[in-house]
Design a protein around this motif. Sequence first.
Motif, PDB file in Angstrom:
ATOM      1  N   THR A 114       0.849  -1.178   0.000  1.00 25.42           N
ATOM      2  CA  THR A 114       0.000   0.000   0.000  1.00 25.42           C
ATOM      3  C   THR A 114       0.890   1.235   0.000  1.00 25.42           C
ATOM      4  O   THR A 114       1.938   1.249   0.636  1.00 25.42           O
ATOM      5  CB  THR A 114      -0.973   0.005   1.200  1.00 25.42           C
ATOM      6  N   ARG A 115       0.480   2.227  -0.742  1.00 21.94           N
ATOM      7  CA  ARG A 115       1.267   3.455  -0.853  1.00 21.94           C
ATOM      8  C   ARG A 115       0.325   4.643  -0.810  1.00 21.94           C
ATOM      9  O   ARG A 115      -0.698   4.665  -1.478  1.00 21.94           O
ATOM     10  CB  ARG A 115       2.051   3.460  -2.148  1.00 21.94           C
ATOM     11  N   ALA A 116       0.693   5.632  -0.002  1.00 17.89           N
ATOM     12  CA  ALA A 116      -0.084   6.868   0.075  1.00 17.89           C
ATOM     13  C   ALA A 116       0.413   7.827  -1.010  1.00 17.89           C
ATOM     14  O   ALA A 116       1.611   7.986  -1.212  1.00 17.89           O
ATOM     15  CB  ALA A 116       0.070   7.507   1.448  1.00 17.89           C
ATOM     16  N   TRP A 117      -0.536   8.458  -1.714  1.00 11.37           N
ATOM     17  CA  TRP A 117      -0.218   9.397  -2.777  1.00 11.37           C
ATOM     18  C   TRP A 117      -0.885  10.731  -2.492  1.00 11.37           C
ATOM     19  O   TRP A 117      -2.024  10.776  -2.054  1.00 11.37           O
ATOM     20  CB  TRP A 117      -0.743   8.898  -4.119  1.00 11.37           C
ATOM     21  N   PHE A 118      -0.189  11.824  -2.768  1.00  9.17           N
ATOM     22  CA  PHE A 118      -0.812  13.137  -2.779  1.00  9.17           C
ATOM     23  C   PHE A 118      -1.496  13.280  -4.127  1.00  9.17           C
ATOM     24  O   PHE A 118      -0.876  13.078  -5.167  1.00  9.17           O
ATOM     25  CB  PHE A 118       0.215  14.251  -2.589  1.00  9.17           C
ATOM     26  N   SER A 119      -2.794  13.579  -4.102  1.00 13.19           N
ATOM     27  CA  SER A 119      -3.527  13.685  -5.360  1.00 13.19           C
ATOM     28  C   SER A 119      -4.127  15.075  -5.523  1.00 13.19           C
ATOM     29  O   SER A 119      -4.500  15.727  -4.552  1.00 13.19           O
ATOM     30  CB  SER A 119      -4.627  12.622  -5.416  1.00 13.19           C
ATOM     31  N   PHE A 120      -4.205  15.500  -6.743  1.00  9.77           N
ATOM     32  CA  PHE A 120      -4.783  16.786  -7.114  1.00  9.77           C
ATOM     33  C   PHE A 120      -5.826  16.511  -8.189  1.00  9.77           C
ATOM     34  O   PHE A 120      -5.496  15.992  -9.250  1.00  9.77           O
ATOM     35  CB  PHE A 120      -3.691  17.734  -7.625  1.00  9.77           C
ATOM     36  N   PHE A 121      -7.089  16.835  -7.916  1.00  9.55           N
ATOM     37  CA  PHE A 121      -8.212  16.514  -8.796  1.00  9.55           C
ATOM     38  C   PHE A 121      -8.247  15.012  -9.110  1.00  9.55           C
ATOM     39  O   PHE A 121      -8.403  14.605 -10.261  1.00  9.55           O
ATOM     40  CB  PHE A 121      -8.171  17.322 -10.097  1.00  9.55           C
ATOM     41  N   PHE A 122      -8.057  14.184  -8.075  1.00  9.00           N
ATOM     42  CA  PHE A 122      -8.113  12.730  -8.146  1.00  9.00           C
ATOM     43  C   PHE A 122      -7.024  12.116  -9.022  1.00  9.00           C
ATOM     44  O   PHE A 122      -7.135  10.976  -9.451  1.00  9.00           O
ATOM     45  CB  PHE A 122      -9.497  12.248  -8.609  1.00  9.00           C
ATOM     46  N   VAL A 123      -5.978  12.855  -9.307  1.00 11.44           N
ATOM     47  CA  VAL A 123      -4.841  12.355 -10.077  1.00 11.44           C
ATOM     48  C   VAL A 123      -3.659  12.226  -9.122  1.00 11.44           C
ATOM     49  O   VAL A 123      -3.215  13.233  -8.549  1.00 11.44           O
ATOM     50  CB  VAL A 123      -4.480  13.303 -11.244  1.00 11.44           C
ATOM     51  N   PRO A 124      -3.134  11.006  -8.891  1.00 12.86           N
ATOM     52  CA  PRO A 124      -1.984  10.851  -7.994  1.00 12.86           C
ATOM     53  C   PRO A 124      -0.748  11.532  -8.561  1.00 12.86           C
ATOM     54  O   PRO A 124      -0.385  11.320  -9.708  1.00 12.86           O
ATOM     55  CB  PRO A 124      -1.795   9.346  -7.884  1.00 12.86           C
ATOM     56  N   ILE A 125      -0.110  12.361  -7.719  1.00 11.61           N
ATOM     57  CA  ILE A 125       1.037  13.132  -8.194  1.00 11.61           C
ATOM     58  C   ILE A 125       2.319  12.758  -7.463  1.00 11.61           C
ATOM     59  O   ILE A 125       3.315  12.421  -8.094  1.00 11.61           O
ATOM     60  CB  ILE A 125       0.770  14.646  -8.035  1.00 11.61           C
ATOM     61  N   ILE A 126       2.313  12.824  -6.116  1.00 12.04           N
ATOM     62  CA  ILE A 126       3.529  12.606  -5.335  1.00 12.04           C
ATOM     63  C   ILE A 126       3.357  11.356  -4.470  1.00 12.04           C
ATOM     64  O   ILE A 126       2.447  11.298  -3.650  1.00 12.04           O
ATOM     65  CB  ILE A 126       3.823  13.823  -4.440  1.00 12.04           C
ATOM     66  N   PRO A 127       4.233  10.337  -4.627  1.00  6.97           N
ATOM     67  CA  PRO A 127       4.133   9.150  -3.776  1.00  6.97           C
ATOM     68  C   PRO A 127       4.775   9.389  -2.413  1.00  6.97           C
ATOM     69  O   PRO A 127       5.771  10.102  -2.296  1.00  6.97           O
ATOM     70  CB  PRO A 127       4.896   8.083  -4.553  1.00  6.97           C
ATOM     71  N   PHE A 128       4.162   8.803  -1.382  1.00 11.32           N
ATOM     72  CA  PHE A 128       4.717   8.860  -0.029  1.00 11.32           C
ATOM     73  C   PHE A 128       5.143   7.466   0.381  1.00 11.32           C
ATOM     74  O   PHE A 128       5.408   6.628  -0.483  1.00 11.32           O
ATOM     75  CB  PHE A 128       3.691   9.439   0.948  1.00 11.32           C
ATOM     76  N   LYS A 129       5.172   7.187   1.664  1.00 11.23           N
ATOM     77  CA  LYS A 129       5.718   5.920   2.150  1.00 11.23           C
ATOM     78  C   LYS A 129       4.943   4.699   1.645  1.00 11.23           C
ATOM     79  O   LYS A 129       3.744   4.746   1.409  1.00 11.23           O
ATOM     80  CB  LYS A 129       5.778   5.908   3.667  1.00 11.23           C
ATOM     81  N   LYS A 130       5.687   3.606   1.522  1.00 10.87           N
ATOM     82  CA  LYS A 130       5.162   2.356   0.996  1.00 10.87           C
ATOM     83  C   LYS A 130       5.232   1.310   2.108  1.00 10.87           C
ATOM     84  O   LYS A 130       6.229   1.221   2.826  1.00 10.87           O
ATOM     85  CB  LYS A 130       6.020   1.927  -0.192  1.00 10.87           C
ATOM     86  N   LYS A 131       4.146   0.519   2.283  1.00  5.60           N
ATOM     87  CA  LYS A 131       4.104  -0.518   3.310  1.00  5.60           C
ATOM     88  C   LYS A 131       3.778  -1.863   2.673  1.00  5.60           C
ATOM     89  O   LYS A 131       2.966  -1.936   1.759  1.00  5.60           O
ATOM     90  CB  LYS A 131       3.036  -0.204   4.363  1.00  5.60           C
ATOM     91  N   HIS A 132       4.419  -2.905   3.163  1.00  3.84           N
ATOM     92  CA  HIS A 132       4.138  -4.276   2.737  1.00  3.84           C
ATOM     93  C   HIS A 132       3.243  -4.895   3.801  1.00  3.84           C
ATOM     94  O   HIS A 132       3.593  -4.905   4.981  1.00  3.84           O
ATOM     95  CB  HIS A 132       5.424  -5.078   2.593  1.00  3.84           C
ATOM     96  N   ILE A 133       2.082  -5.430   3.384  1.00  5.20           N
ATOM     97  CA  ILE A 133       1.100  -5.935   4.340  1.00  5.20           C
ATOM     98  C   ILE A 133       0.497  -7.253   3.872  1.00  5.20           C
ATOM     99  O   ILE A 133       0.604  -7.617   2.696  1.00  5.20           O
ATOM    100  CB  ILE A 133      -0.046  -4.921   4.566  1.00  5.20           C
ATOM    101  N   TRP A 134      -0.133  -7.976   4.813  1.00  2.00           N
ATOM    102  CA  TRP A 134      -1.042  -9.079   4.529  1.00  2.00           C
ATOM    103  C   TRP A 134      -2.433  -8.510   4.718  1.00  2.00           C
ATOM    104  O   TRP A 134      -2.706  -7.855   5.724  1.00  2.00           O
ATOM    105  CB  TRP A 134      -0.840 -10.234   5.508  1.00  2.00           C
ATOM    106  N   ILE A 135      -3.359  -8.744   3.780  1.00  2.00           N
ATOM    107  CA  ILE A 135      -4.700  -8.178   3.876  1.00  2.00           C
ATOM    108  C   ILE A 135      -5.742  -9.224   3.481  1.00  2.00           C
ATOM    109  O   ILE A 135      -5.542  -9.992   2.548  1.00  2.00           O
ATOM    110  CB  ILE A 135      -4.843  -6.903   3.024  1.00  2.00           C
ATOM    111  N   CYS A 136      -6.857  -9.231   4.235  1.00  2.00           N
ATOM    112  CA  CYS A 136      -7.984 -10.126   3.964  1.00  2.00           C
ATOM    113  C   CYS A 136      -9.047  -9.327   3.225  1.00  2.00           C
ATOM    114  O   CYS A 136      -9.479  -8.276   3.694  1.00  2.00           O
ATOM    115  CB  CYS A 136      -8.546 -10.695   5.262  1.00  2.00           C
ATOM    116  N   SER A 137      -9.491  -9.839   2.089  1.00  2.00           N
ATOM    117  CA  SER A 137     -10.493  -9.112   1.312  1.00  2.00           C
ATOM    118  C   SER A 137     -11.902  -9.303   1.855  1.00  2.00           C
ATOM    119  O   SER A 137     -12.810  -8.592   1.454  1.00  2.00           O
ATOM    120  CB  SER A 137     -10.438  -9.545  -0.147  1.00  2.00           C
ATOM    121  N   THR A 138     -12.109 -10.235   2.787  1.00  3.81           N
ATOM    122  CA  THR A 138     -13.432 -10.451   3.360  1.00  3.81           C
ATOM    123  C   THR A 138     -13.689  -9.549   4.559  1.00  3.81           C
ATOM    124  O   THR A 138     -14.656  -8.796   4.590  1.00  3.81           O
ATOM    125  CB  THR A 138     -13.599 -11.927   3.775  1.00  3.81           C
ATOM    126  N   CYS A 139     -12.815  -9.613   5.568  1.00  2.53           N
ATOM    127  CA  CYS A 139     -13.041  -8.850   6.796  1.00  2.53           C
ATOM    128  C   CYS A 139     -12.150  -7.611   6.906  1.00  2.53           C
ATOM    129  O   CYS A 139     -12.216  -6.891   7.893  1.00  2.53           O
ATOM    130  CB  CYS A 139     -12.841  -9.734   8.015  1.00  2.53           C
TER     131      CYS A 139
END
Length: 114
Positions: A38-63
């Motif tokens: 997962t990566r946080a992006w600064f967006s302007f008018f819903f267009v991602p412009i500047i990337p911020f920190k990146k995290k590696h995760i395990w995620i469940c799509s159900t819960c």
Amino acid sequence: MFLFIPLLFGLQDKLKVVDANPHVCPKCHNVTVVRATTRAWFSFFFVPIIPFKKKHIWICSTCNWNVPTQDRWEPALPAGNAGWGLHQPGYQHTYQSGQLTGYQPSYDSPPRGY
């Protein structure tokens, strides 16, 4: 003359699946946990412009359970039999196997008096 133009900006998270091999979720016990980033992006008018920190995760799509990836740990793999997850380190079953004790109702017929 006054012209009002709304400017839309903010932070937005993007999720990318790295490994689609499903694992067992320790919270809901479904086989829907995948490894992702997962990566946080600064967006302007819903267009991602500047990337911020990146995290590696395990995620469940159900819960929507998620946890950061750790060295030498991963959720249990499905084995397709009654002993799934027994050989995965750090995984604990929420039920007890073996002999059951105490009152065990029979579900093949209704209770007496009905």
